[in-house]
Structure formats: C-alpha cells, structure tokens
Design a protein around this motif. Structure first.
Motif, PDB file in Angstrom:
ATOM      1  N   PRO A  39       0.793  -1.241   0.000  1.00 13.72           N
ATOM      2  CA  PRO A  39       0.000   0.000   0.000  1.00 13.72           C
ATOM      3  C   PRO A  39       0.822   1.287   0.000  1.00 13.72           C
ATOM      4  O   PRO A  39       0.358   2.313  -0.471  1.00 13.72           O
ATOM      5  N   SER A  40       2.043   1.235   0.485  1.00 10.85           N
ATOM      6  CA  SER A  40       2.815   2.474   0.600  1.00 10.85           C
ATOM      7  C   SER A  40       3.816   2.675  -0.536  1.00 10.85           C
ATOM      8  O   SER A  40       4.576   3.631  -0.512  1.00 10.85           O
ATOM      9  N   CYS A  41       3.811   1.821  -1.540  1.00 14.47           N
ATOM     10  CA  CYS A  41       4.808   1.914  -2.611  1.00 14.47           C
ATOM     11  C   CYS A  41       4.405   2.950  -3.658  1.00 14.47           C
ATOM     12  O   CYS A  41       3.446   2.756  -4.410  1.00 14.47           O
ATOM     13  N   GLY A  42       5.159   4.031  -3.730  1.00 16.32           N
ATOM     14  CA  GLY A  42       4.880   5.111  -4.678  1.00 16.32           C
ATOM     15  C   GLY A  42       5.231   4.764  -6.112  1.00 16.32           C
ATOM     16  O   GLY A  42       4.521   5.138  -7.043  1.00 16.32           O
ATOM     17  N   CYS A  43       6.324   4.024  -6.314  1.00 15.61           N
ATOM     18  CA  CYS A  43       6.709   3.697  -7.696  1.00 15.61           C
ATOM     19  C   CYS A  43       5.696   2.740  -8.314  1.00 15.61           C
ATOM     20  O   CYS A  43       5.462   2.784  -9.525  1.00 15.61           O
ATOM     21  N   CYS A  44       5.071   1.900  -7.501  1.00 12.76           N
ATOM     22  CA  CYS A  44       4.012   1.013  -8.014  1.00 12.76           C
ATOM     23  C   CYS A  44       2.822   1.847  -8.495  1.00 12.76           C
ATOM     24  O   CYS A  44       2.254   1.564  -9.555  1.00 12.76           O
ATOM     25  N   LYS A  45       2.467   2.848  -7.720  1.00 11.98           N
ATOM     26  CA  LYS A  45       1.362   3.729  -8.122  1.00 11.98           C
ATOM     27  C   LYS A  45       1.682   4.416  -9.444  1.00 11.98           C
ATOM     28  O   LYS A  45       0.818   4.550 -10.311  1.00 11.98           O
ATOM     29  N   ASP A  46       2.933   4.832  -9.604  1.00 10.54           N
ATOM     30  CA  ASP A  46       3.345   5.489 -10.847  1.00 10.54           C
ATOM     31  C   ASP A  46       3.276   4.515 -12.026  1.00 10.54           C
ATOM     32  O   ASP A  46       2.844   4.881 -13.115  1.00 10.54           O
ATOM     33  N   TRP A  47       3.702   3.262 -11.806  1.00 11.21           N
ATOM     34  CA  TRP A  47       3.646   2.248 -12.872  1.00 11.21           C
ATOM     35  C   TRP A  47       2.188   1.972 -13.251  1.00 11.21           C
ATOM     36  O   TRP A  47       1.859   1.857 -14.430  1.00 11.21           O
ATOM     37  N   ILE A  48       1.321   1.889 -12.266  1.00  9.47           N
ATOM     38  CA  ILE A  48      -0.105   1.657 -12.523  1.00  9.47           C
ATOM     39  C   ILE A  48      -0.685   2.796 -13.366  1.00  9.47           C
ATOM     40  O   ILE A  48      -1.456   2.562 -14.301  1.00  9.47           O
ATOM     41  N   ALA A  49      -0.299   4.031 -13.061  1.00 11.92           N
ATOM     42  CA  ALA A  49      -0.766   5.179 -13.852  1.00 11.92           C
ATOM     43  C   ALA A  49      -0.324   5.041 -15.309  1.00 11.92           C
ATOM     44  O   ALA A  49      -1.089   5.342 -16.233  1.00 11.92           O
ATOM     45  N   VAL A  50       0.892   4.569 -15.537  1.00 12.22           N
ATOM     46  CA  VAL A  50       1.395   4.348 -16.896  1.00 12.22           C
ATOM     47  C   VAL A  50       0.556   3.273 -17.590  1.00 12.22           C
ATOM     48  O   VAL A  50       0.207   3.400 -18.768  1.00 12.22           O
ATOM     49  N   MET A  51       0.217   2.215 -16.861  1.00 17.25           N
ATOM     50  CA  MET A  51      -0.578   1.125 -17.443  1.00 17.25           C
ATOM     51  C   MET A  51      -1.982   1.611 -17.825  1.00 17.25           C
ATOM     52  O   MET A  51      -2.503   1.270 -18.886  1.00 17.25           O
ATOM     53  N   LYS A  52      -2.576   2.418 -16.965  1.00 22.12           N
ATOM     54  CA  LYS A  52      -3.905   2.967 -17.270  1.00 22.12           C
ATOM     55  C   LYS A  52      -3.848   3.837 -18.514  1.00 22.12           C
ATOM     56  O   LYS A  52      -4.722   3.761 -19.383  1.00 22.12           O
ATOM     57  N   LYS A  53      -2.814   4.655 -18.605  1.00 20.36           N
ATOM     58  CA  LYS A  53      -2.654   5.531 -19.767  1.00 20.36           C
ATOM     59  C   LYS A  53      -2.451   4.704 -21.040  1.00 20.36           C
ATOM     60  O   LYS A  53      -2.832   5.128 -22.127  1.00 20.36           O
ATOM     61  N   ALA A  54      -1.879   3.501 -20.898  1.00 24.31           N
ATOM     62  CA  ALA A  54      -1.627   2.619 -22.046  1.00 24.31           C
ATOM     63  C   ALA A  54      -2.845   1.772 -22.403  1.00 24.31           C
ATOM     64  O   ALA A  54      -2.766   0.924 -23.280  1.00 24.31           O
ATOM     65  N   GLY A  55      -3.963   2.005 -21.697  1.00 29.07           N
ATOM     66  CA  GLY A  55      -5.203   1.334 -22.072  1.00 29.07           C
ATOM     67  C   GLY A  55      -5.601   0.134 -21.243  1.00 29.07           C
ATOM     68  O   GLY A  55      -6.581  -0.539 -21.563  1.00 29.07           O
ATOM     69  N   PHE A  56      -4.873  -0.146 -20.177  1.00 30.31           N
ATOM     70  CA  PHE A  56      -5.242  -1.264 -19.322  1.00 30.31           C
ATOM     71  C   PHE A  56      -6.280  -0.820 -18.293  1.00 30.31           C
ATOM     72  O   PHE A  56      -6.241   0.297 -17.799  1.00 30.31           O
ATOM     73  N   SER A  57      -7.199  -1.707 -17.988  1.00 30.43           N
ATOM     74  CA  SER A  57      -8.188  -1.492 -16.938  1.00 30.43           C
ATOM     75  C   SER A  57      -7.637  -2.186 -15.694  1.00 30.43           C
ATOM     76  O   SER A  57      -7.599  -3.411 -15.622  1.00 30.43           O
ATOM     77  N   VAL A  58      -7.158  -1.405 -14.737  1.00 29.01           N
ATOM     78  CA  VAL A  58      -6.361  -1.933 -13.631  1.00 29.01           C
ATOM     79  C   VAL A  58      -7.172  -2.041 -12.340  1.00 29.01           C
ATOM     80  O   VAL A  58      -7.809  -1.081 -11.916  1.00 29.01           O
ATOM     81  N   GLN A  59      -7.105  -3.223 -11.742  1.00 27.76           N
ATOM     82  CA  GLN A  59      -7.657  -3.447 -10.408  1.00 27.76           C
ATOM     83  C   GLN A  59      -6.470  -3.676  -9.480  1.00 27.76           C
ATOM     84  O   GLN A  59      -5.604  -4.515  -9.765  1.00 27.76           O
ATOM     85  N   VAL A  60      -6.415  -2.932  -8.378  1.00 21.64           N
ATOM     86  CA  VAL A  60      -5.267  -2.966  -7.479  1.00 21.64           C
ATOM     87  C   VAL A  60      -5.629  -3.663  -6.172  1.00 21.64           C
ATOM     88  O   VAL A  60      -6.691  -3.414  -5.591  1.00 21.64           O
TER      89      VAL A  60
END
Length: 155
Positions: A39-60
């Motif tokens: 829950p506290s990992c910032g770089c994971c949040k940044d990677w998820i944002a990149v995935m969303k921008k690339a068209g993935f529908s992300v469930q965390v």
C-alpha cells in the motif's frame, strides 16, 4: 423552408448528436490487469498510472505481492515490488506497456515478463526524483520451466 431542407437538417443534427455516443461504444474498454502491491509503494502507483494511460483497466490489491508472485510460479530471484496478472500472464516489476502489449499479441508459451529489481528509468521509476537518470535494463521472458531469455533491452 421546404420539407427537404428541414429533413436534411434534422438528419445531420441527429447524426452530430449521436457521434459522441458512437465513439464511446467503439472505444475499447481496456485489457483487464490485476496488480498486487504494498500500500505504501509510490513507484508502483506510478507504474499503474502508466498502465492505465496505455489502455489497461487496472484493479489494485494493496496486500503485497509475494503470495501472488509465488502463486503465478515466478521465483523470488526474478521478483520486484509489484506483481500483475494480465490475460493469464504474470508481469513482474516495471515492465513497459509496449512489451506487455507485444506479449499479448505474440502469446508465447511462457509464464510472463519480468524486470527484476527496481531499475531507474523504467516506467514508474522515472519520476523527477531521478533527475532524468536512465539505467540500462532488460525485460525478461520467463518460460514455464523457469528459464529466461531477453525479451527486450533498454539502454
């Protein structure tokens, strides 16, 4: 105004009003991706944002990723800070969206992809804190027997 002109205007007006609805219906809903992370990992949040921008529908899932990594059959030596599952493949660490899309197109007989560790300059590890630094890294294809091969190099 004659009947033909009125009918033509109505036709074009209705078409113009329907265009946004047609575009929404035609837009892809995104490829489903599930991500397990701390829950506290910032770089994971940044990677998820990149995935969303690339068209993935992300469930965390904010539960850590060690259990899912093991469940997906990936060794800890190939691990990183987050584990994703997309179309039955494991995606471990800061794998670029381009390589995930390629994996889904090519459909190799493999467990999935990994960028072991946390490589500066990879997606999610490329924020302002790194001041433009980009370390070379490799995206590895992980075969079902656990062996790997270089899928893509980034310099």
């Amino acid at each position: 105004m004659d009947t033909v002109t009125t009918t033509t205007r109505r036709f074009w007006l209705m078409g113009a009003l329907m265009l946004p609805l047609a575009a929404m219906a035609a837009a892809p809903q995104g490829i489903k991706m599930e991500v397990w992370k701390d829950p506290s990992c910032g770089c994971c949040k940044d990677w998820i944002a990149v995935m969303k921008k690339a068209g993935f529908s992300v469930q965390v899932f904010e539960t850590g990723n060690n259990g899912m990594r093991a469940q997906m059959g990936l060794s800890t030596q190939l691990g990183s800070c987050h584990t994703a599952r997309v179309a039955g493949y494991v995606v471990e660490g800061h794998v670029p969206a381009r390589e995930i899309h390629r994996l889904l197109r090519e459909k190799p007989d493999a467990i999935g992809l990994t960028v072991p560790g946390m490589k500066v300059g990879s997606p999610g590890m490329d924020g302002p804190i790194y001041k433009g630094r980009k370390d070379p890294y490799q995206v590895l294809l992980v075969r079902r027997d656990g062996s790997t091969s270089v899928y893509q190099k980034y310099a």
